[in-house]
Design an enzyme around this catalytic site. Structure first.
Site, PDB file in Angstrom:
ATOM      1  N   GLY A 107      -1.272  42.963   8.677  1.00 33.08           N
ATOM      2  CA  GLY A 107      -0.939  42.810   7.271  1.00 33.08           C
ATOM      3  C   GLY A 107      -2.039  42.032   6.568  1.00 33.08           C
ATOM      4  O   GLY A 107      -3.169  41.905   7.071  1.00 33.08           O
TER       5      GLY A 107
ATOM      6  N   SER B  41       3.297  43.562   3.853  1.00 34.59           N
ATOM      7  CA  SER B  41       2.343  43.172   2.805  1.00 34.59           C
ATOM      8  C   SER B  41       2.140  44.284   1.779  1.00 34.59           C
ATOM      9  O   SER B  41       2.020  44.031   0.582  1.00 34.59           O
ATOM     10  CB  SER B  41       0.985  42.820   3.433  1.00 34.59           C
ATOM     11  N   ALA B  42       2.085  45.531   2.263  1.00 32.45           N
ATOM     12  CA  ALA B  42       1.822  46.645   1.359  1.00 32.45           C
ATOM     13  C   ALA B  42       2.962  46.878   0.380  1.00 32.45           C
ATOM     14  O   ALA B  42       2.785  47.535  -0.639  1.00 32.45           O
ATOM     15  CB  ALA B  42       1.566  47.919   2.168  1.00 32.45           C
TER      16      ALA B  42
ATOM     17  N   GLN C  82       5.579  43.435  -4.220  1.00 35.54           N
ATOM     18  CA  GLN C  82       5.453  43.860  -5.609  1.00 35.54           C
ATOM     19  C   GLN C  82       5.035  42.732  -6.538  1.00 35.54           C
ATOM     20  O   GLN C  82       4.446  42.974  -7.582  1.00 35.54           O
ATOM     21  CB  GLN C  82       6.792  44.447  -6.095  1.00 35.54           C
TER      22      GLN C  82
ATOM     23  N   GLY D 124       2.949  39.677  -6.403  1.00 39.36           N
ATOM     24  CA  GLY D 124       1.556  39.331  -6.617  1.00 39.36           C
ATOM     25  C   GLY D 124       1.207  38.049  -5.888  1.00 39.36           C
ATOM     26  O   GLY D 124       1.846  37.688  -4.899  1.00 39.36           O
TER      27      GLY D 124
ATOM     28  N   GLU E  44       7.588  34.031 -12.890  1.00 37.39           N
ATOM     29  CA  GLU E  44       8.647  34.382 -11.950  1.00 37.39           C
ATOM     30  C   GLU E  44       9.584  33.196 -11.784  1.00 37.39           C
ATOM     31  O   GLU E  44       9.273  32.063 -12.181  1.00 37.39           O
ATOM     32  CB  GLU E  44       8.072  34.816 -10.599  1.00 37.39           C
TER      33      GLU E  44
ATOM     34  N   HIS F 102      16.414  38.522  -0.693  1.00 38.68           N
ATOM     35  CA  HIS F 102      16.036  38.928  -2.046  1.00 38.68           C
ATOM     36  C   HIS F 102      17.278  39.418  -2.757  1.00 38.68           C
ATOM     37  O   HIS F 102      18.033  40.232  -2.216  1.00 38.68           O
ATOM     38  CB  HIS F 102      14.973  40.025  -2.015  1.00 38.68           C
TER      39      HIS F 102
ATOM     40  N   ARG G 196      16.003  32.026  -6.244  1.00 39.11           N
ATOM     41  CA  ARG G 196      16.445  33.226  -5.534  1.00 39.11           C
ATOM     42  C   ARG G 196      17.725  33.011  -4.731  1.00 39.11           C
ATOM     43  O   ARG G 196      18.574  33.901  -4.665  1.00 39.11           O
ATOM     44  CB  ARG G 196      15.337  33.720  -4.594  1.00 39.11           C
TER      45      ARG G 196
ATOM     46  N   HIS H 223      14.673  39.396   3.242  1.00 38.43           N
ATOM     47  CA  HIS H 223      13.384  39.655   2.601  1.00 38.43           C
ATOM     48  C   HIS H 223      12.221  38.861   3.188  1.00 38.43           C
ATOM     49  O   HIS H 223      11.152  39.424   3.443  1.00 38.43           O
ATOM     50  CB  HIS H 223      13.520  39.334   1.116  1.00 38.43           C
TER      51      HIS H 223
ATOM     52  N   ARG I 250      11.497  29.729  -0.335  1.00 41.79           N
ATOM     53  CA  ARG I 250      10.123  30.024  -0.770  1.00 41.79           C
ATOM     54  C   ARG I 250      10.042  30.216  -2.273  1.00 41.79           C
ATOM     55  O   ARG I 250      10.836  30.935  -2.877  1.00 41.79           O
ATOM     56  CB  ARG I 250       9.635  31.288  -0.061  1.00 41.79           C
TER      57      ARG I 250
ATOM     58  N   LEU J  26       1.942  35.606  -0.204  1.00 36.33           N
ATOM     59  CA  LEU J  26       0.590  36.146  -0.066  1.00 36.33           C
ATOM     60  C   LEU J  26      -0.444  35.036  -0.202  1.00 36.33           C
ATOM     61  O   LEU J  26      -1.475  35.040   0.479  1.00 36.33           O
ATOM     62  CB  LEU J  26       0.341  37.232  -1.111  1.00 36.33           C
TER      63      LEU J  26
END
Length: 526
Positions: free
Chosen positions: A15, A44-45, A48, A50, A115, A230, A276, A335, A370, A376
């Site tokens: 990843g 990782s891909a 959404q 950032g 966010e 999530h 969250r 998540h 988190r 990321l």
């Protein structure tokens, strides 16, 4: 049997954490193991959101660290929060130089989004919700061009080779059979544990393999009971469930019940932008008690949906839902795993020759909850730190003997988990170790897991699940993403749970105060 191999650095996982690390190791030779074609099996891909970084004119590393600590509900290590906040802007700029097309504002700077739980807009995105895919595309291309990196696709690590307190590589498995890769240093970068749950936004292969492998080798784990759910995954029965980014709520979308009435203001003053864990529990209550929850984006996004959030739009349309004119049905999904393999500020685990990076690591950056888009960021910051340590260092000599693959297989290779057992496990984890937990459910789950052991060697998925359940049962409080219906209050003194394997193979749990090396306040053996 696959052929045995040797390398300076073995990176388990492909990843963003693993590929960033591999690139930065140049010119040191390394092998990257990818269980699927490169870029296809990494969570990782699918990211959404950032990358969070304090690059805005009204922002600072201190403000970013303060938000990180607040979101983590008392368990974030302040030093770690400041490290990732300070180094984040440099890592973001380096990624931009790789050619990643981050969204820009009218002045050419990063276009930043707000966010949940951030005090400022600081999330750098790509085309609204394409950050993970864009970053992975650029990293994959760069790694394929790198002469010092050998990529092995279709191969996964199944156990760590270790002698006493030193890791010397891994046993691996591919369609051709099993083999051994010896390494001067091994890095776990194999992702999280969402695949242990019935509804997840992760690849279903993400079943906590790093937890199980590191624990069996004798490494310390921390805070494995803290798994972030999530609040908004697309509730149409897909496995895994497509993610509905919380940037939609940042843009003004509202969570509504079956009557179209917004409900989040009943649960938190910040309503739809609450942390969250609170949003996830609110949706859990609405779903179990009132028939479901929906995200209404019609007024906030409407006709702009295809351009503003192309990934979400595509997933919805594929499921027969037009989010421009219809509310999106959402469900809570496993998540992100905040806990993992304990590391220091350089990514080094408690075992010689073993580091961890990304979601499978427990650096102290995330605590009990988190902060959005810090994942990321943590991956690229710690990938750089590990690479700096390993790039030109004198690594321990690799295994002097030729590994006896048959012997290693007998001693180390865990059995495969049966498909029926895995499905039972996922349903049980969601039911009894999900958004809301209590002692009776956790104990029932632990008893079932123990009934599946069948000897000393346990499938990695069952062992990883057991470690999570044991830690959740031992934490008799509600904190962050860990909510106990039978212990709703939060303990006065925050402590991290550190898990180790004793000589008999039992789980030893130490509760350690945050930010100190003090004597554990409590020690349990399970």
């Amino acid at each position: 049997m696959t052929a045995s191999a040797r390398t300076d650095v073995l990176i388990i996982g492909a990843g963003i954490a693993g590929l960033s690390l591999a690139l930065r190791l140049a010119p040191r030779p390394c092998i990257v193991l990818s269980p699927a074609p490169l870029g296809q099996a990494a969570a990782s891909a699918w990211a959404q959101g950032g990358i969070a970084a304090a690059v805005g004119p009204d922002d600072s590393a201190r403000a970013h660290a303060t938000d990180t600590i607040a979101a983590g509900a008392g368990l974030v290590e302040p030093t770690v929060a400041m490290v990732i906040a300070r180094e984040g802007p440099a890592r973001l700029n380096e990624m931009s130089q790789l050619g990643i097309p981050f969204d820009r504002d009218q002045t050419g700077g990063f276009a930043l989004s707000l966010e949940a739980a951030h005090s400022r807009a600081r999330v750098a995105r790509v085309s609204g919700d394409l950050a993970g895919r864009a970053i992975m595309t650029s990293l994959v291309a760069a790694v394929r061009r790198a002469a010092h990196v050998k990529i092995i696709e279709g191969m996964r690590a199944i156990a760590l080779l270790h002698r006493e307190e030193r890791v010397e590589g891994a046993m691996v498995r591919s369609p051709a059979g099993e083999g051994v890769i010896s390494a001067g240093h091994t890095v776990l970068a194999s992702g999280g544990s969402g695949g242990l749950f019935a509804v997840t936004t992760n690849p279903i292969e993400a079943r906590g393999s790093a937890l199980a492998q590191a624990f069996c080798a004798g490494a310390a784990l921390a805070d494995v009971e803290f798994l972030q759910f999530h609040p908004t995954a697309l509730a149409t029965g897909s496995d895994p469930a497509p993610l509905i980014t919380e940037a939609l709520r940042g843009a003004g979308a509202r969570l509504v019940n079956d009557q179209g009435i917004a409900f989040m203001s009943r649960y938190h003053a910040a309503a739809d932008l609450a942390p969250r864990d609170i949003v996830a529990r609110a949706i859990h209550v609405e779903t179990t008690s009132h028939g479901g929850a929906w995200l209404d984006c019609r007024d906030a996004v409407g006709a702009r949906f295809p351009e503003a959030f192309p990934t979400v739009f595509g997933a919805c349309m594929a499921a027969g839902i037009d989010p421009r004119s219809m509310p999106i049905p959402v469900a809570v999904a496993a998540h992100y795993h905040m806990g993992g393999v304990v590391t220091d500020l350089e990514g080094q685990s408690t075992l010689e020759g073993l580091s961890a990076c990304g979601e499978c690591a427990s650096t102290g950056a995330h605590g009990a909850n988190r902060l959005a888009s810090n994942s990321l960021l943590e991956s690229v910051v710690f990938a750089a730190r590990i690479a700096e340590r390993l790039r030109n260092s004198l690594l321990p000599p690799m295994l002097s003997r030729q590994p006896d693959v048959a012997r290693e297989s007998t001693l180390l290779a865990p059995p495969r988990v049966a498909t029926a057992t895995l499905q039972q496990l996922r349903l049980a984890m969601s039911a009894d170790c999900g958004v809301v937990r209590d002692a009776s459910g956790l104990q029932r789950l632990l008893d079932w897991l123990d009934s599946q052991s069948g000897g000393r060697s346990v499938p990695s998925a069952l062992l990883a699940a057991r470690l999570i359940v044991v830690a959740a049962l031992a934490r008799t409080e509600s904190r962050g993403s860990h909510f106990r219906a039978d212990y709703r209050t939060t303990a006065t003194i925050p402590s991290r749970s550190v898990l180790r394997r004793n000589d008999r193979g039992d789980v030893l749990i130490e509760h350690r105060p945050v930010g100190t090396d003090a004597t554990p306040t409590q020690v349990e053996t399970v």
